[in-house]
Design an enzyme around this catalytic site. Structure first.
Site, PDB file in Angstrom:
ATOM      1  CD  GLU A  79      37.994  68.693  31.057  1.00  0.00           C
ATOM      2  OE1 GLU A  79      37.511  69.031  29.975  1.00  0.00           O
ATOM      3  OE2 GLU A  79      37.746  67.610  31.618  1.00  0.00           O
ATOM      4  CG  ASP A  80      40.063  72.351  35.052  1.00  0.00           C
ATOM      5  OD1 ASP A  80      39.454  71.316  34.742  1.00  0.00           O
ATOM      6  OD2 ASP A  80      41.273  72.388  35.293  1.00  0.00           O
TER       7      ASP A  80
END
Ligand code: MN
Length: 729
Positions: A79-80
């Site tokens: 996600e990051d």
């Protein structure tokens, strides 16, 4: 960095419960997470890696497998950072990658600002989107750590997260039997939802704890000594109950901390089940048990697999406290619920592990047998996530959660909202993008239906695409309405046939005068509308005919006409000519007789006749409430006429009985037998049971006269458990 949650400690922790685990894989996962997040800082100012590391520690506390630990370390990487799930698959295998993807997907569900009515669907969606229960466990760990570091967030964000935790995460943890996580989440949430109360409780408890330290220690000592004498090996624990449960008690029972007695609970962990019961006996020997407070969740486990003995006893100072008694395995399940299932799954199996596995099976089976337990369905849904593969949960643009069978399409969604939306549907957007109408809805999709006033109804092809019967029915309905020409011809034909069938063919009910009147009454604009509605079932044929008859009667109300009409009317069960009916009407030789349905007179009853408007003379009991009401009206009173029973007739009369009794097996059979013994024919028999276990039986029977009815009633009253027999109006 906090030394307790260092990476070295993590490895040591895993080694303890899973010796010889694949440490290389975990080291690789840690190194990747560390470098991927290296440039990121948490809101609290600490390096980002502290978060996944803390989450991995919580997952390890629940003694989860290596893949879960790796996924916990990597859970924010896709996600990051620039890593993709393909990278994860390549480096760590598909299992880890699926777990990471699952956690990432759950992050996307927006819970805030949802109405309470949507919450249950949201919880289900949460479970449904996590294809593997380990995803939920990692997500819980993630939430626990985020909640414990909320302090650096804005107050608004804190409260929002806390509310979401209380309404979604904690109930799910409860359902999965993960009490430790549940309590932690609840206590962490309380801190932000009601900080004043939280600190009051924390301080109050710690003060009380000091006050009662010696007291609790003495209880523990006494129990320990007694159990040692009995040769029972055990571990005893005295601890305060968790804050949120105390908070709820204070709120719901409106009590102050001082007024809540069982702030502390003593827990006894034994080796075997028989030791549990032996320990219970010992505890009840030492302290006086409080009546009605003993619960055996060992014999009757909770649906989420929780097993324990609970009892509340009164201490030597008169203050009650709770004792919980269970085995080590039960304790494991009580603390970690479904996680206990994974505990020993990995690596070598030890004999005792198999035993736990078997116990688990046993518990599961036992629960499956408790088919009528209310939580049964919930339990299975919670435990076996694949139960949800037949359901999909999606959002409307407004944020409402709707559920559909798996494979449902935007067409089902549109008709699920309203048929007007479905019939005007031009297309659909899912998550902001136009999709084909045969697109299969996925969990968490935001679905928007594009409508247009230029669209005139659904396409026939949609019947093949729609998955729900609701959508298909509505599409069918539309087409029925649409086949107008056919329906007009069909409707006209249906009406004419039914009028003939009922024997009104000669009355001219289909003349334009009557039909025009009907069109007006239904509010249609033309006769064709009326016929087409009859044709596709938009209006009920019986309803149409009864309206026609009403109108006919209104137009033919002179007494002479009435008599004519009466004699031409087809007799039915309740109407007979007096000559054949067993009734003598004073001064009239032969007229239509009807036995009233309100009081069902039988020979022997005192009766009176009432000359109806158009339906002959109706016979009522003199004590009939309807008749008494009419006596007050002078006009109506004139319609009363003397009638007598004709004793020479052998006729049957309908009487209704109501029998009330205490419900038991065979009661209905006993009643039916008595009725049969009296040679009485039963027309209908209805039985129901009330909440307070009373049986109410209503019978319509055919009897000859009041004597026969009296005998039957007496016999029925003599049946065991029958309380009351009455004539029903
Ligand atoms: Mn996270």
């Amino acid at each position: 960095m906090n030394k307790d949650i260092s990476f070295e400690n993590l490895l040591a922790k895993i080694e303890k419960y899973n010796p010889g685990f694949d440490s290389e894989k975990i080291i690789k996962a840690y190194n990747l997470a560390d470098s991927a997040h290296s440039s990121q800082i948490r809101k609290s100012g600490t390096p980002y890696i502290t978060h996944p590391l803390a989450v991995a520690h919580i997952v390890a506390d629940m003694q989860m497998d290596t893949d879960s630990i790796c996924a916990a370390l990597l859970h924010d990487v896709v996600e990051d950072t620039e890593y993709t799930s393909e990278d994860i698959t390549e480096l760590f295998g598909s299992q880890v990658s699926l777990l990471v993807d699952g956690v990432t997907k759950l992050d996307k569900i927006q819970f805030s600002s949802k109405e309470e009515r949507d919450m249950e669907n949201l919880r289900k969606m949460f479970l449904a989107m996590a294809s593997d229960i380990r995803v939920i466990i990692i997500k819980f760990a993630d939430r626990v750590h985020n909640m414990s570091t909320l302090i650096s967030m804005s107050e608004e964000k804190q409260r929002e997260k806390a509310r979401e935790t209380l309404s979604v995460y904690a109930p799910l943890a409860h359902r999965l039997g993960m009490y430790k996580i549940k309590w932690e989440l609840e206590d962490l949430s309380l801190k932000y939802i009601d900080p004043v109360a939280y600190h009051e409780i924390v301080e109050g408890i710690s003060q009380k704890r000091q006050e009662r330290e010696e007291y609790i220690a003495s209880i523990k000592r006494d129990i320990k000594n007694r159990l040692t004498q009995l040769n029972i090996n055990c571990k005893i624990d005295g601890r305060p109950k968790h804050f949120y449960s105390i908070y709820r008690k204070m709120f719901t029972q409106n009590k102050t901390l001082d007024q809540i007695y069982d702030l502390f609970a003593v827990r006894i962990i034994t080796d075997t089940v028989s030791d549990c019961y032996a320990a219970l006996g010992a505890a009840h020997e030492l302290y006086k048990p409080m009546p009605g407070r003993f619960k055996d969740y060992i014999a009757m486990p909770k649906p989420n697999m929780y097993q324990s003995l609970h009892t509340t006893v009164i201490g030597h100072d008169g203050v009650p406290f709770e004792i919980q008694i269970r085995t080590k395995e039960m304790h494991e399940i009580a603390e970690n619920g479904v996680c206990a299932h994974w505990k020993y799954k990995e690596g070598k199996t030890r004999p005792e592990d198999n035993m736990l596995e078997q116990k688990f099976q046993w518990i599961k089976q036992l629960i499956e047998f408790q088919k009528d337990a209310k939580d049964e369905k919930e339990f299975l849904q919670a435990l076996r996530i694949d139960m949800f593969t037949d359901q999909v949960f999606v959002f409307s643009p407004k944020g409402d959660v709707l559920s559909f069978p798996a494979g449902a399409t935007p067409i089902d969604f549109a008709f699920g909202i309203h048929s007007a939306v479905g019939c005007k549907m031009q297309g659909a957007k899912v998550n902001g993008k136009i999709v084909n109408l045969d697109y299969q809805l996925q969990n968490g999709d935001i679905v928007e239906i594009i409508t247009s006033s230029a669209i005139h109804g659904p396409s026939k092809d949609w019947l093949k695409i729609a998955k729900t019967s609701q959508a298909r029915t509505k599409i069918h309905q539309w087409f029925k309405k649409e086949n107008r020409e056919e329906n007009i011809i069909k409707g006209k034909d249906m009406l004419e046939k039914e009028i003939k069938r009922q024997g009104y063919g000669a009355l001219g009910l289909t003349s334009s005068e009557y039909i025009e009147h009907l069109v007006k009454r239904y509010g249609f604009s033309c006769t064709d509308d009326l016929y087409s509605n009859i044709g596709y079932g938009g209006v009920q044929l019986t309803n149409v005919i009864s309206k026609l008859k009403d109108e006919y009667k209104k137009n033919n109300t002179t007494p002479e006409k009435k008599l004519l009409e009466i004699t031409s009317e087809t007799p039915n069960k309740n109407s007979k000519s007096s000559a054949a009916s067993g009734i003598v009407v004073k001064g009239v030789d032969n007229c239509l007789i009807r036995y009233s349905r309100c009081c069902n007179p039988v020979p022997g009853d005192k009766i009176v006749g009432y000359i109806t408007r158009g339906r002959g003379v109706s016979i009522h009991r003199q004590d009939c409430v309807n008749i008494s009401a009419l006596y007050t009206d002078d006009e109506e009173k004139k319609r009363m006429i003397d009638v007598f029973w004709d004793d020479n007739k052998e006729e049957f009369y309908l009487a209704h009985l109501k029998i009330v009794g205490t419900d038991r097996n065979g009661l209905l059979i006993d009643i039916a037998n008595i009725i049969a013994d009296c040679k009485v024919n039963v027309k209908t028999l209805n039985a129901r049971t009330t909440k307070d276990r009373m049986a109410i039986i209503e019978a319509s029977i055919e009897i000859r006269n009041i004597n026969q009815l009296d005998i039957l009633t007496t016999k029925l009253r003599n049946i065991k458990d029958v309380i009351e027999v009455s004539r029903n109006h």
